[in-house]
Design a protein around this motif. Structure first.
Motif, short mmCIF file in Angstrom:
data_model
loop_
_atom_site.label_atom_id
_atom_site.label_comp_id
_atom_site.label_asym_id
_atom_site.label_seq_id
_atom_site.Cartn_x
_atom_site.Cartn_y
_atom_site.Cartn_z
N ALA A 284 0.84 -1.24 0.01
CA ALA A 284 -0.04 0.01 -0.05
C ALA A 284 0.86 1.20 -0.05
CB ALA A 284 -0.94 -0.09 1.37
N VAL A 285 1.90 1.12 0.80
CA VAL A 285 2.89 2.38 0.83
C VAL A 285 3.64 2.67 -0.31
CG1 VAL A 285 5.06 3.43 1.99
CG2 VAL A 285 3.50 2.33 3.27
N GLY A 286 3.81 1.62 -1.19
CA GLY A 286 4.34 1.66 -2.62
C GLY A 286 3.42 2.25 -3.36
N LYS A 287 2.16 2.02 -3.39
CA LYS A 287 1.12 2.73 -4.34
C LYS A 287 0.90 3.94 -4.15
CE LYS A 287 -1.73 -1.75 -4.85
NZ LYS A 287 -3.13 -2.26 -4.81
N LEU A 288 0.93 4.26 -2.71
CA LEU A 288 0.85 5.75 -2.23
C LEU A 288 1.93 6.60 -2.79
CD1 LEU A 288 -0.83 5.24 1.21
CD2 LEU A 288 -1.92 6.13 -0.74
N LEU A 289 3.19 5.99 -2.71
CA LEU A 289 4.36 6.86 -3.33
C LEU A 289 4.50 6.78 -4.79
CD1 LEU A 289 7.23 5.40 -0.77
CD2 LEU A 289 5.88 7.73 -0.79
N ARG A 290 3.76 5.97 -5.45
CA ARG A 290 3.91 5.77 -7.03
C ARG A 290 2.71 6.52 -7.68
NH1 ARG A 290 5.30 0.55 -6.00
NH2 ARG A 290 3.24 -0.22 -6.53
N ALA A 291 1.46 6.89 -6.71
CA ALA A 291 0.47 7.38 -7.34
C ALA A 291 0.63 8.72 -7.89
CB ALA A 291 -0.51 7.76 -6.11
N GLU A 292 0.03 8.74 -9.11
CA GLU A 292 0.23 10.18 -9.87
C GLU A 292 -0.36 11.35 -9.01
OE1 GLU A 292 -1.31 9.67 -13.62
OE2 GLU A 292 0.07 7.97 -14.17
N GLY A 293 -0.13 12.66 -9.65
CA GLY A 293 -0.67 13.88 -8.79
C GLY A 293 -0.09 14.08 -7.70
N LYS A 294 -0.62 15.05 -6.84
CA LYS A 294 -0.27 15.34 -5.61
C LYS A 294 -0.16 14.46 -4.56
CE LYS A 294 -1.85 19.67 -4.79
NZ LYS A 294 -2.74 20.69 -4.24
N PRO A 295 0.93 14.55 -3.90
CA PRO A 295 1.37 13.37 -2.82
C PRO A 295 0.25 13.21 -2.03
CG PRO A 295 3.53 14.77 -3.38
CD PRO A 295 2.37 15.49 -4.29
N ILE A 296 0.06 11.99 -1.45
CA ILE A 296 -0.97 11.66 -0.45
C ILE A 296 0.02 11.47 0.58
CG2 ILE A 296 -2.56 10.05 0.33
CD1 ILE A 296 -3.46 9.67 -2.57
N ARG A 297 -0.48 12.17 2.06
CA ARG A 297 0.46 11.88 3.26
C ARG A 297 0.23 10.51 3.60
NH1 ARG A 297 -1.02 14.95 8.83
NH2 ARG A 297 0.69 13.98 10.05
N LEU A 298 1.57 9.76 4.04
CA LEU A 298 1.49 8.51 4.33
C LEU A 298 1.08 8.38 5.97
CD1 LEU A 298 4.91 7.28 2.91
CD2 LEU A 298 2.63 6.82 2.18
N MET A 299 -0.16 7.90 6.18
CA MET A 299 -0.80 7.89 7.64
C MET A 299 -1.42 6.30 7.82
SD MET A 299 -2.57 11.54 7.63
CE MET A 299 -3.58 11.39 9.13
N PRO A 300 -1.54 6.05 8.92
CA PRO A 300 -2.31 4.71 9.27
C PRO A 300 -3.72 4.61 8.27
CG PRO A 300 -1.31 5.45 11.17
CD PRO A 300 -1.47 6.44 10.42
N SER A 301 -4.38 5.93 8.41
CA SER A 301 -5.63 5.82 7.74
C SER A 301 -5.51 5.68 6.32
CB SER A 301 -6.27 7.19 7.90
OG SER A 301 -5.73 8.33 7.84
#
Length: 504
Positions: free
Chosen positions: A404-421
Motif C-alpha cells: 500500500a505504501v508503494g502504491k501511495l508513493l507511486r500515485a500520480e498527482g499531488k502526493p498523499i500523506r503516509l498515515m495509518p488511515s
C-alpha cells in the motif's frame, strides 16, 4: 477637533480610513496622528488593524455635523461582526464596549483568536483586479474587510485569488499604510487549485458577507449546538434522542470537503487523533470555536447561515420515554410463557426467546423476577474457536502495508500523506489492522508515517520536480501555489526557500 474625514467606502476597514486621512494630511508621525485622532498621550494607540479601540474618543473628536457613529464604525468597518457572530449578546457587547472605550490589551484575546488553531492572516490582503479598478475609477484604493477573513481565498466579484500585500498586520507598532502602488500591485496569482475549491470557497464567502451586512440576532452556544444536533438528526447522523454518530459524521464531512481544501482552511480533521476538532465541535462545551469552522459546518449541512439566525427554537438532545400499557393480563402472559417452557424441554433461554418473540420481551422487561425464577438455564459449553496464528497474520499484513505504501508513493498527482488511515484505506481494511498483536505491521506503519512537516517537504519537492519538467521558473511564490499551500504562512515560505536551495 478633526476638520474632515475622507469619503468612507463600503466595507472599508477603519484602519484604511485613518491611513488615507494620514496621507491626505501629509502627517509623517504616527504618534502625532494618534494624538490628533484619539487624544491618547500614552503609547496605547492602534492596538490592532482588525479591532481598533478608543472609538468613543475618536467620534467625539469629529465635527458636530458628522453623522458617523461608533456603531457604524464597528459594525460596518471592523471585523467585529464576523468574529462575534457566534457569541452570545452579552459577550458581543463586551467586545463592542472594549472597542468603544478602550481595553488596554489586545481584543484578539477576547474574541478567541490568540488561542485558536485558526489564525488571521499575517498581511493585509487584497484583490488585484479590485485594486486596478479602484485606481482607474477612484484614483485610489482601500483595504476591504472581506479579504482579511480567515479562509477567504477568492474575490467573489472577480473570482481570482486574493494576494498578500506588503503591510504586516500582526505588529501593533506598524504605521498606517494605504492600499497603493507601494503596498499592492495588479499582478494576478496563478491558480492551481481544483475548480471544486473555488466553488466551495465562494459559497463560504457568501455566508461571510451575510454576517458583515446583516446585524444578525445573536444565539448562545447551547442554542447553536442544539441546532446542529437537530439538523444532524434529519440527516440520520444523530439518533432520535440526539446521540451523535461521530464516525458517520466524520465520514460524511470528509466526503464533502477534500483534505487539501481543509488544509487551506486551517481545519484538517485527523481521524487518527482521539479528539480532533470536529469531535469537539459538536459537543456542548465552552470551548472556543472559530467562526470559520461554524461556517464550514453549516455549509457541510447545506444550510445558509441566515437559517440559523432565523430559527427561534431547537430540540437538541432529548430523553425518549416509552409508556408501556399491557394489552393482556399478567397472569395470562405467565401462563403462555410456562406453556412454551413445557413444550420445549431442554431449550436454553436464547432458544426460548426466539420461540416466544414479543412475549419474552414483555415478561423480561416487566416481570423480571418471576421470569428468572421459572425460566431454566441450560448450560452448554461453546466449542473453542481455532486460535489465530498471529505471527503468520502479522507477516501477511506487513506485506499488505508495504504494498500500500508503494502504491501511495507511486500515485500520480499531488502526493498523499503516509498515515495509518491512508494506508488502511488503500488496502481496503478497517481499524482491526491496528491490532496490538500485529507487532511488525504496527512498527512498520509507525516508522513510515509522515509528520505534517515531512509531508509538506515531500509535496514541495513534488511541486518543484513538476515545474522543472514543465520548464517553469522556480520561485517560492510559484512553488507555494503548485503545492497547494495557502498564502500568509511564513513558516511554509521559509521551508520552500530552504528546499529550493537544494536545487541550486
Amino acid at each position: 477637533m478633526i476638520n474632515f474625514l475622507p469619503l468612507i467606502y463600503e466595507d472599508e476597514l477603519f484602519f484604511s480610513v485613518i491611513s488615507r486621512y494620514k496621507q491626505i494630511c501629509g502627517m509623517g508621525s504616527k504618534r502625532a496622528l494618534e494624538m490628533d485622532l484619539f487624544r491618547i498621550y500614552k503609547r496605547m494607540g492602534r492596538k490592532s488593524v482588525l479591532f481598533p479601540q478608543y472609538l468613543d474618543t475618536f467620534v467625539s473628536n469629529l465635527p458636530p455635523t458628522s453623522k458617523l457613529s461608533i456603531k457604524d464604525i464597528i459594525n460596518k468597518h471592523t471585523m467585529h461582526p464576523f468574529y462575534t457572530s457566534f457569541f452570545s449578546w452579552e459577550k458581543t457587547q463586551l467586545v463592542f464596549n472594549a472597542m468603544k472605550k478602550g481595553y488596554g490589551r489586545s481584543i484578539e484575546n477576547m474574541v478567541g483568536l490568540a488561542g485558536s488553531k485558526v489564525k488571521s492572516t499575517n498581511y493585509l490582503r487584497y484583490c488585484p483586479m479590485c485594486f486596478r479598478e479602484d485606481m482607474e475609477k477612484l484614483g485610489e484604493s482601500y483595504w476591504r474587510r472581506l479579504p482579511q477573513v480567515p479562509g477567504a481565498l477568492y474575490c467573489p466579484i472577480h473570482k481570482v485569488l486574493y494576494k498578500d500585500s506588503k503591510v504586516v498586520i500582526t505588529d501593533c507598532r506598524n504605521d498606517f499604510y494605504c492600499a497603493d502602488e507601494d503596498t499592492c500591485n495588479t499582478e494576478l496569482m496563478v491558480d492551481t487549485n481544483p475548480i471544486q475549491f473555488k466553488l466551495l470557497n465562494l459559497r463560504y464567502l457568501e455566508n461571510v458577507s451575510y454576517l458583515f451586512k446583516q446585524n444578525v440576532n445573536r444565539k448562545d452556544l447551547t442554542f447553536i449546538i442544539n441546532f446542529y444536533v437537530d439538523r444532524l438528526r434529519e440527516r440520520g447522523i444523530a439518533s432520535t434522542g440526539g446521540t451523535l454518530y461521530i464516525d458517520r459524521l466524520i465520514e460524511a464531512f470528509l466526503s464533502y470537503y477534500p483534505s487539501d481544501y481543509l488544509e487551506l482552511m486551517q481545519s484538517v480533521v485527523d481521524i487518527e487523533q482521539e479528539t480532533n476538532w470536529l469531535k469537539r465541535f459538536v459537543r456542548n462545551n465552552n470551548k472556543n470555536r472559530s467562526p470559520l469552522r461554524h461556517l464550514l459546518f453549516l455549509q457541510f449541512l447545506g444550510i445558509d447561515v441566515e437559517e440559523l439566525y432565523k430559527t427561534n427554537s431547537t430540540t437538541g438532545k432529548q430523553t425518549i420515554v416509552h409508556n408501556r400499557t399491557p394489552k393482556f393480563d399478567i397472569e395470562e402472559r405467565r401462563e403462555k410463557w410456562l406453556t412454551i417452557i413445557k413444550d420445549n424441554p431442554g431449550a436454553n433461554r436464547s432458544e426460548l426467546k426466539q420461540i416466544g418473540k414479543g412475549l419474552h420481551t414483555w415478561i423480561y422487561v416487566n416481570d423480571r423476577d418471576w421470569y428468572d425464577h421459572v425460566t431454566p438455564r441450560v448450560k452448554t459449553r461453546k466449542q473453542k474457536k481455532d486460535s489465530i496464528d498471529w505471527k503468520k497474520r502479522d507477516e501477511e499484513c506487513l506485506g499488505l502495508a508495504k504494498s500500500a505504501v508503494g502504491k501511495l508513493l507511486r500515485a500520480e498527482g499531488k502526493p498523499i500523506r503516509l498515515m495509518p488511515s491512508t494506508i488502511r484505506r488503500t488496502i481496503g481494511v478497517t481499524r482491526w489492522f491496528n491490532h496490538a498483536k500485529l507487532q511488525k505491521t504496527r512498527q512498520y506503519i509507525e516508522e513510515i508515517t509522515e509528520t505534517i512537516e515531512s509531508y509538506r517537504v515531500r509535496k514541495i519537492k513534488w511541486a518543484i520536480e513538476e515545474m522543472i519538467n514543465q520548464g517553469e521558473k522556480l520561485t517560492v511564490y510559484k512553488v507555494q501555489l503548485k503545492a497547494g499551500f495557502g498564502g500568509g504562512n511564513k513558516e511554509i515560505r521559509e521551508t520552500i526557500a530552504s528546499v529550493l536551495r537544494e536545487y541550486k
